[in-house]
Design a protein around this motif. Structure first.
Motif, short mmCIF file in Angstrom:
data_model
loop_
_atom_site.label_atom_id
_atom_site.label_comp_id
_atom_site.label_asym_id
_atom_site.label_seq_id
_atom_site.Cartn_x
_atom_site.Cartn_y
_atom_site.Cartn_z
N LEU A 102 -3.47 1.15 -17.67
CA LEU A 102 -2.98 1.06 -18.86
C LEU A 102 -2.30 -0.37 -19.09
N MET A 115 0.61 6.08 -24.06
CA MET A 115 0.73 7.27 -22.95
C MET A 115 1.48 8.48 -23.55
N VAL A 127 -0.39 7.58 -14.82
CA VAL A 127 -0.58 6.37 -15.55
C VAL A 127 -0.13 5.10 -14.77
N GLY A 147 5.76 6.50 -17.05
CA GLY A 147 4.68 5.82 -16.25
C GLY A 147 4.88 6.27 -14.89
#
Length: 278
Positions: A102, A115, A127, A147
């Motif tokens: 991402l 997210m 992620v 993340g």
């Protein structure tokens, strides 16, 4: 906007890229498999039921997403892409990815919001953020927001794939329990999790680039890899140098891996390099 590649970027030179009316195609055919363009089944990460891993790539730079899709399909994974945050949310609901690559900077909503919305229902899909190399704030924000990891642009494909494989291996509920972080060729062992390398039980100290190069060779044993393929996988995708850097790092590896031992790294004249058990 997301990081933009310049027009003088070294083109992807590997044989598994095709161009149709100027657009790069990332589909892999049976012929690609015969040439070694698909990872052998024993090296693939997959679900416990044998179905392929699903990866969603989100970036508004189409050339980059095409390149990432090609690299991830080479792993035997099913890959879909999105060019905006809203499109990513729609694709994610339908595709149910096992991991998401991402970009933080997207044209509508940023990657952090994407997210957060993906995880509103309690999901914990790993992620991997893509960030600009000089954006420390983005890296901190991404990890603080939940993340799992990040790579900075420009990045090497081998590093990104390795980080994804590490995230996926930690998803034990999803991934077959038989996966091993070690890559073994003869008496040479590379551990992708601990970043340790040994030959015949003796530790070998490598730089980061040497490690990535050796990992790429070892994940393709007895396969001839051209300088162009090595550059595309091990060095940054917009690397502007020449193929002579590959020769240099191969020589570094030989001094550390093969010195005083039966050689494992071989030059195939006019074609490239190959590693095989001594």
């Amino acid at each position: 906007m997301a990081y933009s590649q310049t027009s003088h970027k070294r083109p992807t030179a590997v044989s598994d890229c095709a161009f149709d009316n100027g657009v790069m195609s990332t589909s892999l055919t049976a012929a690609d498999s015969e040439r070694g363009q698909l990872r052998p089944a024993s090296a693939l990460l997959h679900h416990a039921d044998g179905s392929p891993i699903r990866i969603l790539v989100v970036d508004d730079e189409h050339t980059l997403t095409d390149l990432l899709q090609m690299a991830l399909r080479y792993e035997g994974w099913e890959v879909k892409s999105a060019a905006s945050g809203q499109q990513a949310l729609t694709v994610a609901r339908e595709f149910n990815p096992d991991a998401v690559v991402l970009d933080i900077m997207l044209p509508d909503i940023d990657g952090l919001q994407v997210m957060a919305r993906m995880r509103e229902g309690g999901g914990e899909t790993p992620v991997l953020f893509l960030t600009a190399k000089d954006s420390l704030d983005d890296r901190i924000a991404g990890l603080t927001a939940g993340g799992d990891d990040y790579v900075t642009k420009p990045f090497s494909l081998e590093e990104l794939v390795a980080r994804l494989r590490s995230l996926l291996r930690r998803s034990r509920a999803l991934i077959a329990d038989t996966q091993d972080p070690r890559i073994v060729v003869g008496d040479l062992v590379l551990d992708e999790d601990s970043y340790e390398v040994t030959r015949a039980g003796e530790p070998i100290s490598l730089t980061a680039t040497e490690f990535e190069l050796l990992r790429y060779l070892m994940r393709n044993p007895r396969r001839v890899l051209s300088k162009a393929q090595i550059l595309d996988r091990v060095w940054s995708y917009d690397f502007g140098g020449t193929s002579s850097v590959v020769e240099l790092y191969i020589s570094y590896l030989r001094k550390k891996i093969d010195a005083g031992r039966s050689p494992m790294i071989h030059t195939v004249r006019g074609a490239g390099y190959m590693i095989k058990a001594a």
